[in-house]
Write an enzyme that holds these catalytic residues in place. Sequence first.
Site, PDB file in Angstrom:
ATOM      1  N   SER A  75      -3.702   9.033  -4.153  1.00 29.34           N
ATOM      2  CA  SER A  75      -3.252   7.973  -5.042  1.00 29.34           C
ATOM      3  C   SER A  75      -3.905   8.119  -6.422  1.00 29.34           C
ATOM      4  O   SER A  75      -3.782   9.165  -7.051  1.00 29.34           O
ATOM      5  CB  SER A  75      -3.537   6.619  -4.397  1.00 29.34           C
ATOM      6  N   ASP A 128       7.364   6.703  -0.319  1.00 28.22           N
ATOM      7  CA  ASP A 128       6.259   6.075  -1.039  1.00 28.22           C
ATOM      8  C   ASP A 128       6.815   5.051  -2.021  1.00 28.22           C
ATOM      9  O   ASP A 128       7.586   5.378  -2.921  1.00 28.22           O
ATOM     10  CB  ASP A 128       5.476   7.164  -1.789  1.00 28.22           C
ATOM     11  N   HIS A 148       3.105   5.947   1.326  1.00 32.75           N
ATOM     12  CA  HIS A 148       1.989   6.233   0.422  1.00 32.75           C
ATOM     13  C   HIS A 148       0.698   6.506   1.177  1.00 32.75           C
ATOM     14  O   HIS A 148      -0.143   7.291   0.732  1.00 32.75           O
ATOM     15  CB  HIS A 148       1.797   5.042  -0.521  1.00 32.75           C
TER      16      HIS A 148
END
Length: 307
Positions: A178, A224, A256
Amino acid sequence: MDRRFTPPRSTEGVAVRAFRRRPLQIFLATLFAAAVLTPATGQAAPTAVNPYERGPAPTNASIEAPQGAFATATVTVPASAARGFGGGTIYYPTSTSEGTFGAVAISPGFTATQSSVAWLGPRLASQGFVIITIDTLSRYDSPASRGDQLLAALDYLTTTSSVRSRIDASRLGAMGHSMGGGGSLEAAKDRPALQAIVPLAGYNTTKNWSQVSVPTLVVGAESDTVAPVSSHSEPFYTSLPATLDKAYLELNNASHSAPTSPNTTVAKYSISWLKRFVDDDTRYEQFICPGPGASTTVEEYRSTCPF
């Protein structure tokens, strides 16, 4: 999703790439081995293998396994001992019989701690790397800050840590999930001497990474909704220079959080990428060039193969 592979570049581009990664050391080692005659037979000695190879020849089974060829141990880095990052955990091979190892720093994402990427520590270390998973100074740090902290963690590994003698400081990489993945791009921009980066479901408001010169494996997740591939991983990949060794792997029907728990596909291709570019180990090229086709775990793969 109807997508196409990126076509290979010209043979001229391949030649340029082939000699860009530590050319002098490998060329001299090979030249020396080819020129020296053995006293007993007068025959040329065998060509030297890549001096950075670590571990046995890889197979699909070996890079998909939860445990690699090396036994590992851990060292805790308390926040009080860290400079420029929030502490972390070092995972390292216990044997030194094959020499020093490349090292990789891994950052978690926004609001997360190192526990979210901890599974990667022993998994990568057991394949022949020194790994540090870090906590950030604040859980809310930006990707740019996380990039600085990844570099600070690598500096700690190579200059201060108790395992520094096990590390080849010329062979370093960075990963992250991320905003940590966005941080790995920031680290590559700031330190072109890095050998490889792997942003996992990366997030960054910057979309243009044309200044990056570090071999990059971008891993996105099809489903995601936090960092959609259409606005993050895909623009990251396409903005990287066409002359760069780069690949884009999209996880099929994945969210994600897919890289935050043991994931064979993430591990397999991260290991292969790091081995190929941190260790210059062409034995792993078979897994990333031409790379996987669409499957139950892979939605899409693109690359600038041949590397």
